[in-house]
Design a protein around this motif. Sequence first.
Motif, short mmCIF file in Angstrom:
data_model
loop_
_atom_site.label_atom_id
_atom_site.label_comp_id
_atom_site.label_asym_id
_atom_site.label_seq_id
_atom_site.Cartn_x
_atom_site.Cartn_y
_atom_site.Cartn_z
N MET A 221 -164.08 -11.81 25.63
CA MET A 221 -163.38 -13.09 25.70
C MET A 221 -164.08 -14.01 26.69
SD MET A 221 -159.45 -13.89 26.87
CE MET A 221 -158.88 -15.57 27.06
N VAL A 222 -164.27 -15.27 26.32
CA VAL A 222 -164.82 -16.26 27.24
C VAL A 222 -163.80 -17.39 27.40
CG1 VAL A 222 -167.25 -15.78 26.82
CG2 VAL A 222 -166.06 -17.40 25.34
N LYS A 223 -163.73 -17.93 28.61
CA LYS A 223 -162.77 -19.00 28.90
C LYS A 223 -163.43 -20.35 28.71
CE LYS A 223 -160.27 -16.22 32.32
NZ LYS A 223 -159.85 -16.13 33.74
N PRO A 224 -162.68 -21.34 28.23
CA PRO A 224 -163.25 -22.68 28.05
C PRO A 224 -163.61 -23.32 29.38
CG PRO A 224 -160.89 -22.67 27.61
CD PRO A 224 -161.29 -21.25 27.77
N LEU A 225 -164.57 -24.24 29.31
CA LEU A 225 -165.09 -24.90 30.50
C LEU A 225 -165.09 -26.41 30.32
CD1 LEU A 225 -168.34 -22.76 30.99
CD2 LEU A 225 -166.18 -22.45 32.22
N PHE A 226 -164.87 -27.11 31.42
CA PHE A 226 -165.21 -28.52 31.49
C PHE A 226 -166.37 -28.64 32.47
CE2 PHE A 226 -164.97 -32.59 33.76
CZ PHE A 226 -165.19 -33.44 32.70
N LEU A 227 -167.49 -29.20 32.00
CA LEU A 227 -168.69 -29.30 32.82
C LEU A 227 -169.14 -30.75 32.90
CD1 LEU A 227 -170.75 -26.25 31.47
CD2 LEU A 227 -169.28 -26.33 33.49
N ALA A 228 -169.56 -31.14 34.09
CA ALA A 228 -170.06 -32.50 34.32
C ALA A 228 -171.52 -32.57 33.91
CB ALA A 228 -169.90 -32.86 35.80
N HIS A 229 -171.86 -33.59 33.12
CA HIS A 229 -173.28 -33.68 32.73
C HIS A 229 -174.06 -34.71 33.53
CE1 HIS A 229 -171.50 -36.48 29.56
NE2 HIS A 229 -172.35 -37.27 30.19
N GLY A 230 -173.40 -35.58 34.27
CA GLY A 230 -174.09 -36.44 35.23
C GLY A 230 -175.22 -37.27 34.64
N SER A 231 -176.19 -37.58 35.48
CA SER A 231 -177.35 -38.37 35.06
C SER A 231 -178.26 -37.54 34.17
CB SER A 231 -178.13 -38.82 36.30
OG SER A 231 -179.42 -39.24 35.95
N LEU B 268 -167.74 -19.90 23.14
CA LEU B 268 -167.49 -20.69 24.34
C LEU B 268 -167.24 -22.16 23.99
CD1 LEU B 268 -167.50 -21.10 27.45
CD2 LEU B 268 -170.00 -21.31 27.31
N VAL B 269 -166.08 -22.67 24.39
CA VAL B 269 -165.76 -24.08 24.20
C VAL B 269 -166.09 -24.82 25.51
CG1 VAL B 269 -163.93 -25.78 23.79
CG2 VAL B 269 -163.95 -23.62 22.52
N ILE B 270 -166.87 -25.87 25.39
CA ILE B 270 -167.24 -26.69 26.54
C ILE B 270 -166.84 -28.13 26.27
CG2 ILE B 270 -169.13 -27.59 27.96
CD1 ILE B 270 -170.74 -25.09 27.35
N GLY B 271 -166.14 -28.73 27.22
CA GLY B 271 -165.95 -30.18 27.23
C GLY B 271 -166.95 -30.76 28.21
N SER B 272 -167.78 -31.67 27.75
CA SER B 272 -168.86 -32.23 28.58
C SER B 272 -168.55 -33.69 28.89
CB SER B 272 -170.20 -32.12 27.85
OG SER B 272 -171.20 -32.85 28.53
N GLY B 273 -168.40 -34.00 30.18
CA GLY B 273 -168.12 -35.37 30.59
C GLY B 273 -168.16 -35.49 32.11
N ASN B 274 -167.32 -36.36 32.65
CA ASN B 274 -167.19 -36.51 34.10
C ASN B 274 -165.78 -37.02 34.39
OD1 ASN B 274 -170.18 -37.59 33.38
ND2 ASN B 274 -170.24 -36.44 35.29
N THR B 275 -165.15 -36.45 35.41
CA THR B 275 -163.82 -36.92 35.77
C THR B 275 -163.88 -38.30 36.39
OG1 THR B 275 -163.96 -35.71 37.86
CG2 THR B 275 -162.83 -34.63 36.03
N VAL B 276 -164.88 -38.56 37.21
CA VAL B 276 -165.10 -39.88 37.79
C VAL B 276 -166.43 -40.39 37.27
CG1 VAL B 276 -165.33 -41.25 39.89
CG2 VAL B 276 -163.80 -39.28 39.87
N LEU C 90 -162.29 -33.11 29.14
CA LEU C 90 -161.58 -32.16 30.00
C LEU C 90 -160.32 -31.66 29.32
CD1 LEU C 90 -160.88 -32.51 33.78
CD2 LEU C 90 -159.01 -32.00 32.23
N PHE C 91 -159.60 -32.53 28.65
CA PHE C 91 -158.31 -32.15 28.08
C PHE C 91 -158.47 -31.36 26.79
CE2 PHE C 91 -157.53 -35.66 30.93
CZ PHE C 91 -156.53 -35.11 31.72
N ILE C 92 -159.59 -31.55 26.12
CA ILE C 92 -159.88 -30.68 24.97
C ILE C 92 -160.14 -29.26 25.47
CG2 ILE C 92 -161.48 -30.25 23.08
CD1 ILE C 92 -161.89 -33.30 22.91
N ALA C 93 -160.91 -29.14 26.55
CA ALA C 93 -161.15 -27.81 27.13
C ALA C 93 -159.84 -27.20 27.63
CB ALA C 93 -162.16 -27.92 28.27
N LEU C 94 -159.02 -28.00 28.30
CA LEU C 94 -157.72 -27.52 28.77
C LEU C 94 -156.88 -27.00 27.62
CD1 LEU C 94 -155.37 -27.33 30.87
CD2 LEU C 94 -154.87 -29.72 30.33
N GLY C 95 -156.80 -27.76 26.55
CA GLY C 95 -155.98 -27.36 25.42
C GLY C 95 -156.46 -26.08 24.75
#
Length: 254
Positions: free
Chosen positions: A1-11, A156-164, A223-228
């Motif tokens: 089992m792998v847990k979903p991630l939210f990862l920042a992709h930055g510049s 593995l589900v990854i949401g790729s973005g940035n919170t700020v 982030l919220f797709i990964a959370l869900g």
Amino acid sequence: MVKPLFLAHGSPMMAIEEDNYTEFLNNLGKKLNPKAIVIFTAHWDSETLTISSSDSTYETVYDFYGFPDELYNVKYEAQGSSTVAAKVEEKLSHEGIKVKKDLNRGLDHGAWTLLKHLYPEANIPVVQVSIDSKLSIEEQIKIGSALKTLGDEDILVIGSGNTVHNLNLVDFEAVSSDSWAEEFDDWLINRLKENDFNSLYNYRDQAPNADLAVLSPEHFVPLFIALGSSSLLIPRVIFREYELGNLSRLCLEF
């Protein structure tokens, strides 16, 4: 089992840089050995969720300009998976979420800048999925929820973005992080840990500095797709740092 991630992709420069964050990504990839990756990227925003559904090798998309030539020479030649794409399509459609397939689009930098450090050999199949940033936070979570069982199948589900993410306010001379960006992330982390969904749904009105942190929602909603897509809904901060003063590198495991 792998847990979903939210990862920042930055510049995009992250692809050719070595720093604390890229070292973290490299080590994270060594710990996780999924059968496939499903990545929702902030840089593919469409009215209908669209799933990359080809078995071919992806082209590397340089969806940016004005960077050093070295960056445009980077290739990340991962293969797609029509089998995993079909699985994603079936699960989303079963929940009444409209989707369509794409057979031609390459990997944008919301995907390959991360994957290059996570899995530099590009030896894990990747399915790239678009977002619809106009949907509510509740609807983003519903999208993720349709995919909850993927982790049980070692996908593995990854949401790729940035919170700020406010490029109008980044500071190329910054030597410390901006307090307003930290305050927004602090609020977000606390609301997530408390499973305070009502506040999250209404973050625009309730979060401090939301108008600065989330100038437009496309980098925030993955982030919220990964959370869900989490079976536990228990967030864990796995990395936190700020680039250029306020571009958040907050990463979460759910």
